[in-house]
Design an enzyme around this catalytic site. Structure first.
Site, PDB file in Angstrom:
ATOM      1  N   ASP A  78      -3.573  -0.283  -8.619  1.00  0.00           N
ATOM      2  CA  ASP A  78      -3.011  -1.113  -7.555  1.00  0.00           C
ATOM      3  C   ASP A  78      -4.045  -1.250  -6.433  1.00  0.00           C
ATOM      4  OD1 ASP A  78       0.189  -1.814  -6.565  1.00  0.00           O
ATOM      5  OD2 ASP A  78      -1.408  -1.812  -5.053  1.00  0.00           O
ATOM      6  N   ASN A 135      10.276  -3.117  -9.275  1.00  0.00           N
ATOM      7  CA  ASN A 135      10.982  -3.914  -8.276  1.00  0.00           C
ATOM      8  C   ASN A 135      11.480  -5.210  -8.904  1.00  0.00           C
ATOM      9  OD1 ASN A 135      10.661  -2.181  -6.025  1.00  0.00           O
ATOM     10  ND2 ASN A 135       8.553  -2.884  -5.746  1.00  0.00           N
ATOM     11  N   HIS A 163       6.062  -5.889 -13.664  1.00  0.00           N
ATOM     12  CA  HIS A 163       5.115  -4.780 -13.600  1.00  0.00           C
ATOM     13  C   HIS A 163       5.860  -3.497 -13.282  1.00  0.00           C
ATOM     14  CE1 HIS A 163       5.367  -6.791  -9.673  1.00  0.00           C
ATOM     15  NE2 HIS A 163       5.229  -5.593  -9.124  1.00  0.00           N
TER      16      HIS A 163
HETATM   17  P1  AMP Z   1       5.702  -5.504  -6.027  1.00  0.00           P
HETATM   18  O1  AMP Z   1       6.025  -5.437  -4.565  1.00  0.00           O
HETATM   19  O2  AMP Z   1       6.537  -4.564  -6.844  1.00  0.00           O
HETATM   20  O3  AMP Z   1       5.726  -6.921  -6.546  1.00  0.00           O
HETATM   21  O4  AMP Z   1       4.238  -4.939  -6.176  1.00  0.00           O
HETATM   22  C1  AMP Z   1       3.100  -5.740  -6.209  1.00  0.00           C
HETATM   23  C2  AMP Z   1       1.894  -4.827  -6.146  1.00  0.00           C
HETATM   24  O5  AMP Z   1       0.766  -5.544  -6.562  1.00  0.00           O
HETATM   25  C3  AMP Z   1       1.602  -4.277  -4.745  1.00  0.00           C
HETATM   26  O6  AMP Z   1       1.658  -2.848  -4.780  1.00  0.00           O
HETATM   27  C4  AMP Z   1       0.187  -4.794  -4.465  1.00  0.00           C
HETATM   28  O7  AMP Z   1      -0.614  -3.851  -3.773  1.00  0.00           O
HETATM   29  C5  AMP Z   1      -0.341  -5.070  -5.853  1.00  0.00           C
HETATM   30  N1  AMP Z   1      -1.379  -6.091  -5.965  1.00  0.00           N
HETATM   31  C6  AMP Z   1      -1.359  -7.350  -5.454  1.00  0.00           C
HETATM   32  N2  AMP Z   1      -2.477  -8.012  -5.795  1.00  0.00           N
HETATM   33  C7  AMP Z   1      -3.214  -7.162  -6.564  1.00  0.00           C
HETATM   34  C8  AMP Z   1      -4.471  -7.253  -7.231  1.00  0.00           C
HETATM   35  N3  AMP Z   1      -5.207  -8.357  -7.179  1.00  0.00           N
HETATM   36  N4  AMP Z   1      -4.917  -6.168  -7.911  1.00  0.00           N
HETATM   37  C9  AMP Z   1      -4.185  -5.042  -7.961  1.00  0.00           C
HETATM   38  N5  AMP Z   1      -2.996  -4.894  -7.361  1.00  0.00           N
HETATM   39  C10 AMP Z   1      -2.512  -5.934  -6.670  1.00  0.00           C
END
Ligand code: AMP
Length: 134
Positions: A39, A97, A110
């Protein structure tokens, strides 16, 4: 910004771009069913995102529409990644989520795999406050 957990699927979401190789990621594992990567904003010493290769918006979408093979492949990979990273003995947490109440930001299913140290309370925020009020 929170997104819908029930679609429609947007092929321009950031994880779809990572799957297509249009955006880089810090990969930890890949097989026929999943891609796993660090992440970008870690919330624990080890914070890995595990995503299916298929186009699913959320756990709600995946659990309803994915094939048995995809579901088994995803579950086996998630467990194997935790094991390979050495998270089993001290324990870890998996979070998925779904939709606005959860704060889901990326509309491609995810699982957050969190570990590497004590993780604290299960949830925080207004829902936790209400749950404890009565
Ligand atoms: P959610 O709130 O469950 O949709 O989580 C989305 C997650 O994706 C968050 O923890 C972000 O930090 C992560 N995220 C967003 N863009 C990227 C990226 N390019 N590479 C890795 N993680 C990401």
């Amino acid at each position: 910004m929170a997104v819908s957990g029930i679609g429609p699927y947007d092929p321009q979401n950031i994880f779809a771009k990572i799957l297509r190789g249009e955006i880089p990621c810090n990969k930890v594992y890949e097989d026929d069913w999943v891609l796993a990567f660090h992440d970008i904003g870690p919330k624990a010493p080890s914070h890995i995102l595990v995503i299916p290769k298929g186009a699913y918006v959320s756990f709600a979408d995946f659990s309803a529409k994915a094939s048995a093979e995809e579901i088994v492949g995803f579950s086996r990979a998630l467990g194997a990644i935790a094991r390979e990273l050495g998270l089993e003995e001290d324990g870890y947490r998996v979070i998925m989520n779904v939709g606005p109440n959860s704060g889901q930001e990326v509309p491609h299913y995810h699982a957050h795999l969190l570990g590497g140290g004590p993780l604290g309370a299960l949830i925080g925020g207004p829902g936790a406050a209400r749950a404890g009020a009565g």
